[in-house]
Design a protein around this motif. Structure first.
Motif, PDB file in Angstrom:
ATOM      1  N   VAL A 109      -2.647 -30.720  50.874  1.00 32.73           N
ATOM      2  CA  VAL A 109      -2.760 -31.080  49.609  1.00 32.73           C
ATOM      3  C   VAL A 109      -4.091 -30.562  49.272  1.00 32.73           C
ATOM      4  O   VAL A 109      -5.258 -30.766  49.937  1.00 32.73           O
ATOM      5  CB  VAL A 109      -2.892 -32.471  49.291  1.00 32.73           C
ATOM      6  CG1 VAL A 109      -3.471 -32.847  47.744  1.00 32.73           C
ATOM      7  CG2 VAL A 109      -1.428 -33.153  49.202  1.00 32.73           C
ATOM      8  N   LYS A 110      -4.238 -29.663  47.956  1.00 28.02           N
ATOM      9  CA  LYS A 110      -5.616 -29.292  47.693  1.00 28.02           C
ATOM     10  C   LYS A 110      -6.347 -30.017  46.468  1.00 28.02           C
ATOM     11  O   LYS A 110      -5.549 -30.456  45.436  1.00 28.02           O
ATOM     12  CB  LYS A 110      -5.339 -27.735  47.015  1.00 28.02           C
ATOM     13  CG  LYS A 110      -4.876 -26.739  48.376  1.00 28.02           C
ATOM     14  CD  LYS A 110      -4.565 -25.539  47.724  1.00 28.02           C
ATOM     15  CE  LYS A 110      -4.077 -24.183  48.864  1.00 28.02           C
ATOM     16  NZ  LYS A 110      -3.345 -24.752  49.746  1.00 28.02           N
ATOM     17  N   SER A 111      -7.371 -30.241  46.480  1.00 27.22           N
ATOM     18  CA  SER A 111      -8.135 -30.889  45.442  1.00 27.22           C
ATOM     19  C   SER A 111      -9.454 -30.547  45.003  1.00 27.22           C
ATOM     20  O   SER A 111      -9.960 -30.016  46.092  1.00 27.22           O
ATOM     21  CB  SER A 111      -8.200 -32.546  45.856  1.00 27.22           C
ATOM     22  OG  SER A 111      -9.110 -32.757  46.810  1.00 27.22           O
ATOM     23  N   ASP A 112      -9.996 -30.703  43.981  1.00 28.21           N
ATOM     24  CA  ASP A 112     -11.540 -30.533  43.777  1.00 28.21           C
ATOM     25  C   ASP A 112     -12.284 -31.062  44.859  1.00 28.21           C
ATOM     26  O   ASP A 112     -13.264 -30.540  45.243  1.00 28.21           O
ATOM     27  CB  ASP A 112     -11.824 -30.636  42.520  1.00 28.21           C
ATOM     28  CG  ASP A 112     -10.953 -29.981  41.256  1.00 28.21           C
ATOM     29  OD1 ASP A 112     -10.476 -28.963  41.770  1.00 28.21           O
ATOM     30  OD2 ASP A 112     -10.932 -30.529  40.077  1.00 28.21           O
ATOM     31  N   LYS A 114     -11.613 -31.930  47.946  1.00 26.54           N
ATOM     32  CA  LYS A 114     -11.542 -31.308  49.204  1.00 26.54           C
ATOM     33  C   LYS A 114     -12.195 -30.095  49.167  1.00 26.54           C
ATOM     34  O   LYS A 114     -12.844 -29.558  50.201  1.00 26.54           O
ATOM     35  CB  LYS A 114     -10.126 -31.142  49.428  1.00 26.54           C
ATOM     36  CG  LYS A 114      -9.585 -31.282  50.932  1.00 26.54           C
ATOM     37  CD  LYS A 114      -8.263 -31.133  50.928  1.00 26.54           C
ATOM     38  CE  LYS A 114      -7.693 -31.376  52.179  1.00 26.54           C
ATOM     39  NZ  LYS A 114      -6.282 -31.268  52.593  1.00 26.54           N
TER      40      LYS A 114
END
Length: 138
Positions: A109-112, A114
Motif C-alpha cells: 500500500v502506498k500512502s503519503d 509512508k
C-alpha cells in the motif's frame, strides 16, 4: 453403527466448548461486510474484499448464506464458497495462499505517510546495512 438418540446426545456433548458456533449470518450491502453472530454473543463483521471467493460477487449471491447444523460452517450456495466460522476469530479468511496474497497487498500500500517516512529515513542515511558475522565474510 446406527445413529441413535443416545449417540447424537453424546456427539453434542463432545462438541460443547470446542469453539464458537455461528447462529446468524447476513450480508450488509451498505457496509460491504458479512456479519456473523456467534453463540457466545460476539458478532463479527468481515469486509467482503478480505474473504476468499466473495470479492466481486453480486448482492444476490452474497445475500444467501447457509449455516451448517453444527454452526461451524458458512456456505454461500450461489458461489459454492464455504467458510470455517471459528477461523474468522483468528483473522483467517481463506487458504494459506489467499492469506499470503492479502499480506502482500497490505505491504504494498502506498500512502503519503509512508512516502514521508521513507524520505525522513533517507535523510538519516537510509536503512542500515546488514552486518555479516565474521564466519560469513567472503
Amino acid at each position: 453403527m446406527a445413529i441413535t438418540i443416545e449417540s447424537m446426545a453424546a456427539a453434542r456433548k463432545r462438541g460443547e466448548g470446542v469453539g464458537p458456533c455461528a447462529v446468524k449470518a447476513r450480508y450488509r450491502r451498505s457496509i460491504a461486510k458479512i456479519e456473523v453472530e456467534f453463540d457466545n454473543g460476539v458478532t463479527l463483521a468481515v469486509p467482503i474484499a478480505l474473504i476468499q471467493g466473495l470479492d466481486g460477487a453480486s448482492d444476490a449471491e452474497l445475500k444467501m448464506i447457509e449455516i451448517s447444523p453444527a454452526g461451524w460452517g458458512l456456505h454461500f450456495p450461489k458461489l459454492d464458497v464455504d467458510l470455517y466460522a471459528p477461523a474468522l476469530f483468528d483473522g483467517i479468511y481463506g487458504s494459506q495462499v489467499w492469506m499470503k496474497h492479502l499480506a502482500s497487498r497490505a505491504g504494498s500500500v502506498k500512502s503519503d505517510a509512508k512516502a514521508a517516512s521513507s524520505r525522513e529515513n533517507g535523510k538519516k542515511g537510509g536503512r542500515p546495512r546488514k552486518v555479516r558475522p565474521d564466519h560469513e565474510q567472503p
